[in-house]
Enzyme design. Structure first.
Site, PDB file in Angstrom:
ATOM      1  N   GLU A   1       0.741   5.403  -1.749  1.00 59.01           N
ATOM      2  CA  GLU A   1       0.049   6.181  -0.729  1.00 59.01           C
ATOM      3  C   GLU A   1      -1.045   7.076  -1.308  1.00 59.01           C
ATOM      4  O   GLU A   1      -2.081   7.294  -0.686  1.00 59.01           O
ATOM      5  CB  GLU A   1       1.078   7.035   0.027  1.00 59.01           C
ATOM      6  CG  GLU A   1       0.500   7.860   1.150  1.00 59.01           C
ATOM      7  CD  GLU A   1       1.580   8.648   1.854  1.00 59.01           C
ATOM      8  OE1 GLU A   1       1.626   9.877   1.672  1.00 59.01           O
ATOM      9  OE2 GLU A   1       2.380   8.035   2.584  1.00 59.01           O
TER      10      GLU A   1
ATOM     11  N   GLU B   1      -2.692   6.489  -4.183  1.00 57.74           N
ATOM     12  CA  GLU B   1      -3.426   5.713  -5.192  1.00 57.74           C
ATOM     13  C   GLU B   1      -4.639   5.048  -4.550  1.00 57.74           C
ATOM     14  O   GLU B   1      -4.515   4.345  -3.549  1.00 57.74           O
ATOM     15  CB  GLU B   1      -2.477   4.651  -5.773  1.00 57.74           C
ATOM     16  CG  GLU B   1      -2.969   3.949  -6.987  1.00 57.74           C
ATOM     17  CD  GLU B   1      -1.905   3.032  -7.579  1.00 57.74           C
ATOM     18  OE1 GLU B   1      -1.977   2.826  -8.790  1.00 57.74           O
ATOM     19  OE2 GLU B   1      -1.035   2.521  -6.849  1.00 57.74           O
TER      20      GLU B   1
END
Length: 182
Positions: free
Chosen positions: A140, A142
């Site tokens: 989430e 990245e």
């Protein structure tokens, strides 16, 4: 003076986190009365993969690195999820998560220590060939951009300072015998 051997005789736990563990150790040198203090970072390790497409291009990821305060161009890589996880499994997982590809051939290129003066992190290096398109599975928090380069272009990026990530440079160096055009 000969190379010393150091044996831990006392340890102070400083911090345990998701990615690393920090200690301050007292060590005895060469079974003598000489002692010293060593600050150490303990890490489960990681895998880094140089993905080589059938047309001879290398897939790299560009992502922001908080500790370096800048975006970096790197090979796909990630930490071994738990102590003892097989680095090959980690490499296959990270290849698909970050680059959105799987491979039929994963070649081990050995490993490197990142900063052995204070850290035990070992990064296992791989070359991935016979790639198949899949789908990225980013965390989430990245965010990565995929970029493709010829081996010659990647070599020039390393020489010009466009690639400054040590694991990427090491992985490229170890993969050179498999690359055309360098």
């Amino acid at each position: 003076m000969s190379i010393s051997v150091e044996k831990m005789i006392d340890r102070k736990e400083i911090m345990t986190g998701r990615v690393l563990h920090v200690t301050v150790d007292t060590v005895r040198i060469n079974d003598s009365d000489i002692t010293s203090t060593r600050e150490a970072v303990w890490h489960h390790g990681a895998s880094a993969i140089l993905p080589l497409t059938d047309d001879g291009r290398i897939i790299l990821v560009r992502q922001y690195r908080y500790a370096a305060s800048q975006p970096m161009l790197e090979v796909p890589a990630g930490k071994i999820e738990m102590d003892g996880e097989n680095p090959d499994i980690c490499a296959s997982r990270e290849l698909e998560e970050e680059a959105g590809v799987t491979c039929d051939e994963l070649i081990s290129l050995g490993f490197v220590y990142t900063s052995p003066g204070f850290c035990d992190e070992k990064i296992y290096l791989y070359l991935a060939r016979q790639l198949k398109q899949s789908k990225q599975h980013l965390d989430e928090d990245e965010f990565v951009n995929l970029e493709r380069y010829t081996p010659k272009e990647m070599e020039q990026l390393i020489l010009d300072g466009g690639i400054i990530d040590a694991k990427t440079i090491a992985c490229f160096a170890k993969a050179r015998p498999y690359l055309r055009g360098v």
